[in-house]
Design a protein around this motif. Structure first.
Motif, PDB file in Angstrom:
ATOM      1  N   TRP A 135      -4.241  41.570  25.480  1.00  0.00           N
ATOM      2  CA  TRP A 135      -3.399  40.537  24.890  1.00  0.00           C
ATOM      3  C   TRP A 135      -4.311  39.422  24.437  1.00  0.00           C
ATOM      4  CZ3 TRP A 135      -3.342  42.660  29.571  1.00  0.00           C
ATOM      5  CH2 TRP A 135      -3.950  41.949  30.594  1.00  0.00           C
ATOM      6  N   ASN A 136      -3.850  38.667  23.503  1.00  0.00           N
ATOM      7  CA  ASN A 136      -4.716  37.696  22.852  1.00  0.00           C
ATOM      8  C   ASN A 136      -4.616  36.297  23.434  1.00  0.00           C
ATOM      9  OD1 ASN A 136      -5.710  39.574  20.931  1.00  0.00           O
ATOM     10  ND2 ASN A 136      -3.753  39.442  19.861  1.00  0.00           N
ATOM     11  N   SER A 137      -3.618  36.064  24.223  1.00  0.00           N
ATOM     12  CA  SER A 137      -3.453  34.710  24.736  1.00  0.00           C
ATOM     13  C   SER A 137      -2.645  34.769  26.020  1.00  0.00           C
ATOM     14  CB  SER A 137      -2.732  33.828  23.724  1.00  0.00           C
ATOM     15  OG  SER A 137      -1.392  34.264  23.585  1.00  0.00           O
ATOM     16  N   LEU A 138      -2.709  33.684  26.757  1.00  0.00           N
ATOM     17  CA  LEU A 138      -1.919  33.601  27.978  1.00  0.00           C
ATOM     18  C   LEU A 138      -0.423  33.694  27.664  1.00  0.00           C
ATOM     19  CD1 LEU A 138      -2.181  33.174  31.021  1.00  0.00           C
ATOM     20  CD2 LEU A 138      -2.016  30.719  30.622  1.00  0.00           C
ATOM     21  N   SER A 194      -6.952  35.882  31.683  1.00  0.00           N
ATOM     22  CA  SER A 194      -7.674  35.052  30.711  1.00  0.00           C
ATOM     23  C   SER A 194      -8.549  35.896  29.800  1.00  0.00           C
ATOM     24  CB  SER A 194      -8.520  34.018  31.433  1.00  0.00           C
ATOM     25  OG  SER A 194      -9.543  34.653  32.171  1.00  0.00           O
ATOM     26  N   GLU A 218       0.970  35.309  25.219  1.00  0.00           N
ATOM     27  CA  GLU A 218       1.322  36.697  24.901  1.00  0.00           C
ATOM     28  C   GLU A 218       1.432  37.519  26.182  1.00  0.00           C
ATOM     29  OE1 GLU A 218      -1.146  38.426  21.908  1.00  0.00           O
ATOM     30  OE2 GLU A 218      -0.510  40.455  22.429  1.00  0.00           O
ATOM     31  N   ALA A 221       1.820  30.398  32.489  1.00  0.00           N
ATOM     32  CA  ALA A 221       1.851  29.784  31.161  1.00  0.00           C
ATOM     33  C   ALA A 221       2.946  28.747  31.055  1.00  0.00           C
ATOM     34  CB  ALA A 221       2.034  30.869  30.101  1.00  0.00           C
ATOM     35  N   LEU A 246       1.164  25.992  29.320  1.00  0.00           N
ATOM     36  CA  LEU A 246       1.539  25.976  27.906  1.00  0.00           C
ATOM     37  C   LEU A 246       2.816  25.185  27.620  1.00  0.00           C
ATOM     38  CD1 LEU A 246       0.728  29.634  26.753  1.00  0.00           C
ATOM     39  CD2 LEU A 246      -0.612  27.565  26.426  1.00  0.00           C
ATOM     40  N   LYS A 300     -11.979  27.361  29.272  1.00  0.00           N
ATOM     41  CA  LYS A 300     -10.829  28.146  28.780  1.00  0.00           C
ATOM     42  C   LYS A 300      -9.530  27.360  28.831  1.00  0.00           C
ATOM     43  CE  LYS A 300     -12.427  32.767  30.062  1.00  0.00           C
ATOM     44  NZ  LYS A 300     -12.294  33.843  31.057  1.00  0.00           N
ATOM     45  N   TYR A 301      -9.350  26.646  29.911  1.00  0.00           N
ATOM     46  CA  TYR A 301      -8.061  25.990  30.119  1.00  0.00           C
ATOM     47  C   TYR A 301      -8.138  24.470  30.042  1.00  0.00           C
ATOM     48  CZ  TYR A 301      -7.345  30.591  32.233  1.00  0.00           C
ATOM     49  OH  TYR A 301      -7.296  31.934  32.461  1.00  0.00           O
ATOM     50  N   GLY A 337      -7.784  38.925  28.789  1.00  0.00           N
ATOM     51  CA  GLY A 337      -7.011  39.895  28.017  1.00  0.00           C
ATOM     52  C   GLY A 337      -7.464  41.308  28.334  1.00  0.00           C
TER      53      GLY A 337
END
Lengths: 500, 446
Positions: free
Chosen positions: B318-321, B30, B323, B90, A364, A72-73, B32
């Motif tokens: 949620w669709n992503s970290l 992770s 978000e 994030a 990110l 995932k990461y 969501g």
């Protein structure tokens, strides 16, 4: 693919793993380590755990954990790669305009002191020495207009953005005319666009000068190193006389006449060296907190190895110094662990090593694609204008690598050459580094005579500092999850069970 | 291995326990996904998160099974000793805390209301502050009445320049029905099409379907057609009304001309419970999934509205970290946007009151830079007292405009999730079944 993690133990002996791909610190165990080793050996295939005595449920869960974080990461391992090509010279000039956040004006090369550690004292390579040269008010205003033009793309996109404007020297207050001209021009033509700042030795804070700074709400950083035995050891007039008494007298008057300005806009930036009695200096700042503004940052002089890497200098007489460093760090850690008080000097000193960890980039966060690693700013991010109009990439570098001139603008070819060299000499080795998110290596440390110096020592020192910071951090947080250190999750971090 | 040998349990680094003092929810970042804990399960997980040692004699067989279930679903791990758990983040500290005071407030989208005219006369539409609209940004509801004393695009050039300065990418034209003021619409579109992506929200009744489709195709517009869910329900039961037939023709024409379009359904207390048939109808005919917006009375806390809420109770994943990060730290709405209202004033969004000075005095950039609007977009997601203690706040319906619209002294008067309802929400049939699960200690995990 190479594993890019750091394993440390807390003061209690519990293991943690720092993963440089995510920037996350994970509780670690023998089982997790065995599974990760198997995973690294097996590449992307499912790992085979090597601990037959472990609970099957734990083995399955931990295997899933390692695999999921990897998938995932992209955690734990990094492939060797190379950064994106350095953009063209024209594109780099445009990037400087799109990213630059601060204009530094060296308004004079003159100084009324002869501080023994000063970067312009003649003790350092590739730097100028003191002179009587001053920047004319016209050139200072020209530099301001030039910078506003440079950042025009940002102004169009982000009307509310505020940029830094910093006055440097020498002692900048020896050229009040240029400072006044710039501040008045900002007020008239660019209101709200800049947050002005000045660094001063504090000896020329006369009533008139202070009135100007207060009027324009200039953020004022005063260089004051501690008690007389410390401050006056380095910060001296040409005659050898110390300057502390005068600086303290000026600070008392400012606080009396402008208490709000003293509290809101003033700070100090002490420096130290191998002979500094850090403990007594910290006590000085604690005892004089009613006069000396808070310590914002601390700098080491002629001690890059000690400051960044903690090299043992006992062989050349540094043992006592190393001892006081340890004492101050212990005071910092104890205060954080118990939510106790400490002097702003102790806090700034403790953060000196911790800051790379606390402000590390996370999952990110993205860098410029051609500068994916290192602590370097884009050259020109804090562009500095010398007295004669020459441009430097920031205020901290030596004078061996100018990046243009006021009259000709930013030289994209020079920046491109520096970045090409950075990619070749530095970034190419970063892909295997386990501490890239905490990297402290920047041009201020690595720029030699117009080129980058050997960086191996700097990198090693940065990694050592990262490991030590990690050990201290997890030791504090394990004992006190609410310690005022965890800044990335203000809501959740360190507050398990505390309620939201 | 017996529990006594593994006395500690901690949630995984990418799982967050959010508590309101009495209840807790696990947000599996992770995945969501949201796990609602019943009170007993919450008590145990909360103890574990405080690094308290756990043994089977104190937590019982059900407790052990709970922790094993959490472990087996990658939500946590057993340990032999207390641990510090660094939560997966994030972004670094500067971004997370908003520490950079220079951070710009970029308006990615500006809504420009150019008319209150419309061929329809929906009962709820022109009622002003009495009407609250969930996701008002996607509808054509005239919340500020039908007054139209000035031409809002009269000073078009200067206003467009201001919008350009905001870093805006999308200009969203809305009403009323923008197609009912053809001259204004064409003037604005022609002036703005080279500067922005353009979107138009409309009931689609102001011009013929061929004109709307041709104009949209020629100017690269994205159309958001607003339909009353009641009309679809009636059509499914008795055949389409005249108005709905015309709207269907517009959508057919848009599909035929390959114009980018979406559909927003306004639901009522009659239709909020049964949106699935509406979704199926629209998906089958126009190959798109509709968005749903809801209209209700600001003062209504009684049975009708409550029934809508009870049916709605919508939690979202949620669709992503990234978000998740924004939802947990910032305004629920993921855009930076504002509305240039028909009253000439600037609103945080179409459903909220204006910021800034009196009509005519507002210039966009200073108002947006001012603290009021800045706080709205950059401030934490917990500005509402009623929301700040709710353990469902990071999974609640993304639109907070409705809650804010009805807030008094910072406390929302009505909430689709009913934060005062402490235990029951977990037992209700949540609509977002994919992203919400319930964990009950007393029976079994599910």
């Amino acid at each position: 693919m190479k594993r890019v993690t750091i394993t440390v133990r807390s003061g209690r002996g519990r293991r943690y793993l720092y993963d440089d791909k995510t920037g996350c610190i994970l509780p670690w165990s023998d089982l997790r380590e065995a599974i990760l080793r198997s995973k690294c050996a097996a590449g992307a295939a499912d790992p085979e755990p090597a601990n037959p005595s472990a609970d099957p449920g734990d083995v399955a869960a931990e295997t899933r954990f390692i695999t999921e974080w990897f998938d995932k990461y992209g955690a734990f391992m990094r492939a060797s790669d190379k950064p994106a090509p350095v953009p063209s010279a024209d594109a780099l000039v445009a990037l400087v305009g799109a990213h630059s956040s601060q204009l530094n004006l060296t308004v004079t090369e003159a100084c009324n002191l002869r501080c023994r550690h000063c970067v312009f004292s003649g003790a350092y390579l590739y730097t100028r020495t003191h002179s009587a040269a001053v920047m004319s008010p016209e050139r200072a205003m020209r530099a301001l207009d030039w910078y506003v033009e440079l950042i025009e793309p940002q102004r169009r996109q982000q009307r509310s953005k505020v940029f830094g404007l910093s006055f440097w020297g020498g002692e900048p207050l020896l050229n009040v005319a240029a400072i006044r001209a710039v501040l008045e021009r900002v007020r008239t033509l660019y209101p709200g666009l800049f947050a002005p700042t000045m660094t001063t030795n504090g000896t020329l804070l006369t009533r008139a000068n202070v009135a100007l700074l207060v009027d324009h709400q200039v953020n004022l950083v005063v260089s004051i190193d501690g008690h007389a035995a410390e401050h006056d050891r380095r910060r001296v007039y040409a005659s050898g006389r110390g300057s502390l008494d005068l600086v303290l007298a000026n600070l008392r008057r400012i606080k009396r006449d402008h208490p709000a300005y003293w509290a809101d806009r003033m700070s100090t930036h002490p420096v130290y060296d191998a002979s500094t009695d850090l403990v007594s200096v910290a006590e000085f700042f604690e005892q004089h907190a009613d006069v000396v503004p808070r310590v914002a940052t601390i700098g080491g002089v002629s001690l890059k190895d000690l400051v960044a890497g903690g090299t043992d200098r006992s062989s050349d007489g540094g043992a006592e110094y190393v001892g006081t460093v340890g004492r101050l760090r212990s005071d910092f850690d104890r205060a954080k662990t118990t939510n106790g008080r400490m002097s702003t000097y102790t806090e700034a000193f403790g953060n000196l090593e911790m800051s790379g960890l606390l402000f590390r980039s996370r999952y990110l966060d993205r860098s410029l694609p051609f500068m994916p690693f290192t602590g370097n700013c884009l050259p020109g991010h804090r562009v500095t204008v010398r007295v004669d109009g020459t441009l430097d990439l920031c205020e901290r570098v030596n004078q061996s690598f100018p990046i243009g001139h006021l009259e000709s603008g930013v030289d994209g070819e020079r920046i491109r050459a520096l970045l090409d060299e950075t990619q070749t000499k530095l970034i190419s080795g970063c892909y295997t580094c386990p501490a890239t998110r905490m990297c402290r290596v920047c041009f201020a440390q690595t720029l030699g005579n117009g080129c980058l110096e050997d960086l191996a020592e700097q990198c090693q020192a940065s990694r050592r500092a990262a490991v030590r910071a990690l050990q201290r951090f997890v030791t504090i947080m394990e004992t006190n999850p609410q310690a005022a250190l965890q800044t990335e999750w203000p809501e959740f971090a360190g507050r398990p069970g505390d309620g939201a | 291995m017996p529990m006594s040998m593994r006395r500690y349990f901690r949630l995984a680094s990418d799982c967050i326990l959010v508590q309101d003092g009495k209840n807790g929810v696990i947000y599996a970042v992770s995945e969501g996904r949201i796990y609602l804990l019943d009170h007993a399960a919450y008590q145990l997980v909360s103890r574990a998160e405080r690094n308290e040692p756990l043994d089977e004699s104190s937590i019982g067989t059900h407790g052990r099974r709970l922790f094993e279930w959490l472990r087996d679903n990658s939500l946590g791990f057993f340990d032999d000793e207390p641990a510090y758990v660094d939560r997966l983040s994030a972004f670094g500290a500067t971004a997370a805390l908003g520490m950079d005071p220079r951070a710009p407030l970029i308006m990615h989208q500006v809504d420009w209301t150019i008319t209150s005219r419309c061929a329809r006369s929906c009962a709820f539409c022109p009622r002003g502050p009495a009407t609250v609209v969930s996701q008002a940004c996607m509808t054509c509801v005239r919340q500020r009445g039908t007054s139209e004393s000035t031409n809002p695009v009269a000073n078009l050039a200067s206003r467009l320049d201001e919008v350009v300065d905001l870093g805006t990418r999308v200009l969203h034209i809305r009403g009323g029905d923008p197609f009912a003021v053809w001259d204004r619409l064409t003037t604005l579109v022609q002036a703005a099409s080279s500067k922005f992506g353009l979107a138009v929200t409309t009931p689609g009744l102001g011009r013929s379907e061929d004109e709307i489709a041709a104009f949209s195709a020629a100017n690269g517009l994205r159309l958001n057609l607003v339909i009353l869910a009641d009309d679809i329900a009636d059509a499914l039961a008795d055949g389409p009304s005249d108005i709905f037939s015309r709207q269907m023709s517009v959508l057919d024409a848009l599909a035929r001309e390959q114009v980018s379009f979406g559909v927003t359904c306004i639901v009522s207390s009659n239709t909020a419970r049964e949106t699935e048939p509406l979704t199926q109808f629209i998906a089958a005919r126009w190959n798109t999934t509709p968005a749903f917006s809801e209209v209700f009375e600001a003062s209504a806390t009684g049975s009708a509205t409550a029934s809508v809420f009870a049916a709605k109770k919508q939690l979202t994943g949620w669709n992503s970290l990234g978000e998740w990060f924004i939802r947990s730290h910032r305004n629920k709405c993921l855009f930076g946007r504002c509305e240039l209202g028909l009253d000439g004033r600037i609103h945080p969004c179409a459903g909220l009151d204006a910021c800034g000075k009196a009509a005519g005095d507002d210039r966009l950039a200073p108002v947006i830079a001012a603290s009021e609007l800045r706080d709205w977009w950059m401030g934490p997601s917990e500005r509402l007292k009623g929301c700040s203690k709710c353990n469902l706040r990071y999974g609640c319906h993304p639109c907070t405009a409705a809650a804010l619209h009805t807030a008094e002294n910072g406390r929302p008067q009505c909430c689709p999730l009913d934060p005062a309802d402490e235990i029951e929400p977990a037992a209700l049939p949540w609509r977002s079944a994919d992203s919400v699960r319930t964990i009950r200690l007393e029976t079994s995990t599910s």
